[in-house]
Structures are given as structure tokens and as C-alpha cells.
Design an enzyme around this catalytic site. Structure first.
Site, short mmCIF file in Angstrom:
data_model
loop_
_atom_site.label_atom_id
_atom_site.label_comp_id
_atom_site.label_asym_id
_atom_site.label_seq_id
_atom_site.Cartn_x
_atom_site.Cartn_y
_atom_site.Cartn_z
N HIS A 50 48.10 30.17 63.95
CA HIS A 50 47.61 30.73 65.21
C HIS A 50 47.09 32.13 64.90
CE1 HIS A 50 47.42 32.67 68.99
NE2 HIS A 50 48.53 33.36 68.82
N CYS A 86 50.79 30.84 73.08
CA CYS A 86 50.21 30.74 71.73
C CYS A 86 50.57 29.43 71.03
CB CYS A 86 50.68 31.90 70.88
SG CYS A 86 50.25 33.47 71.63
N ASN A 135 42.45 37.20 69.42
CA ASN A 135 43.49 36.19 69.64
C ASN A 135 43.12 35.40 70.89
OD1 ASN A 135 45.83 34.88 70.54
ND2 ASN A 135 47.20 36.50 69.85
#
Ligand code: COA
Length: 353
Positions: free
Chosen positions: A280, A117, A310
Site C-alpha cells: 500500500h 488503507c 497515498n
């Protein structure tokens, strides 16, 4: 005049095929309500198997970034590719992207980043150092994921699978001497204590994870690991990522604000100076918590997780590109990028657009 690093061109690409929460209920025991409430996600995109790979998604985003930077692909002098879902175990996606874009110059270096991430932030920080030293003039940084190829669509995998989606974002980074333009600071952190709590550990050289075998479903007698996929891994379904959602959540809501404030404090800015925070896109609840804690207005934070889920290394460049396309970011604006994820690794970047 000091040299800093500017984003000269940005682009993103998401596959057309939309998968709604209701679509997932056909395969696993879940519901639109559960997913929306806990994550804010309404749908995600899945790329086409056989037609796409992580590299081809990245290439689509890269072409847009290159064009918007007003350069030719031949001008790219370094490639950085961040992903956790590469086309191959090795070689990495950097060289595959070079080939996909038709860049034949062998002076071009290609580097792969495996920081999940926070991969885009790590890539940005690496690129920033190369640009500031004068080593490179046109760095192509890509974050791309094709999660849909590696998820467990049975009910057993629902805790992870509903969260992730496919997509790609890319930037061209160049030197600038203009005042109020470019990257001001980047901050990178890591803590390997919880490495296996958000992980995809097979195949790997560990030869079987010894710490918490039962928790991860390993048979107690066998050692299912290995650098290459083995029949034991397949037989025991040890081929999917695992996530301790609550531990990730607890750490994320602590580290996001810390690392954002670190960047602001280092440069003498405050939250009120921020034109835009691009977190993020891990989970809307995490982003909401951070926004509230830092007392940021809605127009100071950009979220698009409801549309794409995501997308790990791709989430920041996709969101940044969308925000820029919507004219929510303009020249001179103070923009903060921040990420937290597997490793755990986390980081931030503060820049003037
Ligand atoms: N649909 C329906 N039920 C689900 C489900 C799904 N997709 N996933 C899990 N559940 C169930 C669990 O089995 C559990 O059932 P039980 O109470 O009968 O045992 C229940 O929902 C609660 O599970 P839990 O894991 O405790 O939920 P949670 O409130 O922690 O929410 C996450 C799960 C993953 C949404 C949450 O922990 C989270 O957002 N964590 C951060 C994850 C993240 O950001 N990851 C990306 C990192 S970059």
C-alpha cells in the site's frame, strides 16, 4: 482440481489534474523539500469537483478491468467497493457504481468495505471466499478515493493533506483451476486500540469524543458529535481527518513485514521467490524500510507514491495495474500485496499471477 481465485482483468484511473508539492505551498506553510523528504511524494492528482465523485472514478477503472477480463458488465455478479471517501454517508458506493455502470440485474449484490488503507486486501479476501465456494463467478472489486473533497488546505491540515490523492483501481475476480494461478492465501488483522489516531470521527454516533477531547480540538463543554453534520462541528472545524503520523509510522514498519512473512510462511515461500511486492502506497519511507528489512531488490518492489500520493483503498490496485501494464508482472509470477492503515487494520494477499 481445487478452485482458486484469479485476477482476470485489472484497470486503474487517475484524474488528469496534477497537483505538485509547490502548488500546495500556495495554500499552506509547507515545502517541496519537506514533503519529498518525509514521504517521497512529488505530486498527486485531484479530481474535478461537480464532474467526478468517488463512484465515477471507480467506474472508469471498473470499465477497463471489465474489458480486459473479456466480459460484459452484465456478467458481473457481485460488486465490492472499498473507500473511505464515499459519495454519500449512506447509501454506499457499491450501489452507486452498479447504477453508474448501468448494471440493471438485481441479482447482483453490492457490498461496501470501510477498511481504509487495507480495504482492497479485505475486499480481495472476501471475494476469494465467495469465488472458492462457487457462489459468484465474476466479482468486481473496486478501490477508489476522492480525498481532495475532504482535506484541510490551511496550514493546520498540512500534516495530513500533503499525503493524500485521488484515484481508483479495479479488478475482476474469477474462478480458475489452473496450476500456479490465483490467490494462494490472504491474512487479515485488526487492533482497535488506536482507532482515533488515524481517523475522521465526525459526523458519528459517538456524540462527542470523550477520551482526548482537547487533543482533537473539541470544546470542553460542548458535545459536537452526532450522526449528521451539526453547526457546532462546522463552527469548530471538526470536519477533517486527523493523523498521529509518528504512531502510524511506528506500527506500519512493524506490521508490514510481519504480515508479508505470514503469507510467505503459510505457503512455504520465501522473499527470494517473490517476483513483486506491491505495498500500500502509504509513504515511500515506510516502503523503503520494509524493502530493506526483507532484503528485497528494487525490481521486487513497485512504488508509485511519488506520482499519486497515498490513494488509500485505491493505492494497491492502481500500483498493481501500472506494474502489470509495464509488463513487470507476468503469468505465473508470485506477487504479494500488503497494506496497513487506519483502524488499525492490516493484511496481505499472496497470489500467482
Ligand atoms: N510541511 C511542513 N512542515 C510540516 C508538515 C508539512 N506538510 N507537516 C508537519 N510539519 C511540521 C510539524 O508541524 C512539525 O513542526 P514542529 O517541529 O515545529 O512542531 C514538524 O514538521 C515535524 O512534524 P512531525 O509530525 O513530527 O513529522 P514526522 O517526521 O513524523 O513526519 C509524517 C510526518 C506524517 C510524514 C510521518 O509521521 C509519516 O510519514 N507517518 C506515517 C503516515 C502515513 O503513512 N499515513 C498513511 C497511513 S496509511
Amino acid at each position: 482440481m481445487a478452485i482458486s481465485t484469479k485476477i482476470a482483468g485489472i484497470g486503474h484511473y487517475v484524474p488528469e489534474h496534477e497537483v505538485t508539492n509547490n502548488d500546495l505551498t500556495k495554500y499552506m506553510d509547507t515545502s517541496d523539500e519537506w514533503i519529498r523528504e518525509r514521504t517521497g511524494i512529488q505530486s498527486r492528482r485531484y479530481a474535478k469537483k461537480h464532474e467526478n465523485t468517488t463512484t465515477t472514478l471507480g467506474a472508469e477503472a471498473a470499465k477497463i478491468a471489465i474489458e480486459r477480463a473479456g466480459i460484459k458488465k452484465e456478467d458481473v455478479d457481485f460488486i465490492i467497493f472499498a473507500t473511505l471517501s464515499p459519495d454519500y454517508y449512506f447509501p454506499g458506493c457499491g450501489v452507486l457504481l452498479q447504477r453508474e455502470l448501468g448494471i440493471t440485474n438485481t441479482e447482483v449484490g453490492a457490498l461496501d468495505i470501510r477498511n481504509q488503507c487495507s480495504g482492497f486486501i479485505y475486499g480481495l479476501s472476501v471475494a476469494d471466499q465467495f469465488i472458492k465456494t462457487g457462489m459468484y463467478k465474476n466479482i468486481l472489486l473496486v478501490g477508489a478515493e476522492m480525498h481532495s473533497m475532504g482535506l484541510d488546505f490551511s496550514t493546520e491540515g498540512r500534516g495530513v493533506t500533503v499525503i493524500f490523492g485521488d484515484g481508483a483501481g479495479a479488478v475482476i475476480l474469477q474462478p480458475t483451476e489452473k496450476e500456479n494461478q490465483g490467490i494462494l492465501t490472504t491474512h487479515l488483522h485488526s487492533d482497535g486500540t488506536h482507532a482515533e489516531e488515524l481517523a475522521f470521527i465526525n459526523p458519528g454516533s459517538h456524540g462527542g469524543y470523550h477520551g482526548d477531547r482537547e487533543k482533537y480540538g473539541f470544546p470542553s463543554e460542548d458535545k459536537p458529535g452526532g450522526i449528521y453534520m451539526t453547526q457546532t462541528m462546522l463552527d469548530n472545524d471538526l470536519i477533517y481527518p486527523n493523523m498521529n503520523g509518528q504512531l502510524v509510522f511506528k506500527n506500519a514498519v512493524k506490521k508490514f513485514p510481519e504480515v508479508i512473512m505470514e503469507a510467505l510462511n503459510k505457503t512455504g515461500y520465501s522473499t527470494t521467490d517473490l517476483a513483486m511486492l506491491i505495498p500500500h502506497q502509504a509513504n515511500l519511507r515506510i516502503a523503503g524500510f520494509v524493502q530493506k528489512l526483507l532484503k528485497l531488490r528494487d525490481d521486487q518492489v513497485y512504488n508509485n507514491i511519488h506520482k499519486y500520493g497515498n490513494t488509500t483503498a485505491a493505492s494497491i490496485p492502481i500500483a498493481l495495474s501500472e506494474a502489470w501494464e509495464k509488463k513487470l508482472i507476468k503469468e505465473g509470477d508470485l506477487v504479494c500485496l500488503a497494506a496497513f492503515g487506519s483502524g488499525f487494520t492490516w493484511g496481505s494477499a499472496l497470489l500467482h499471477w
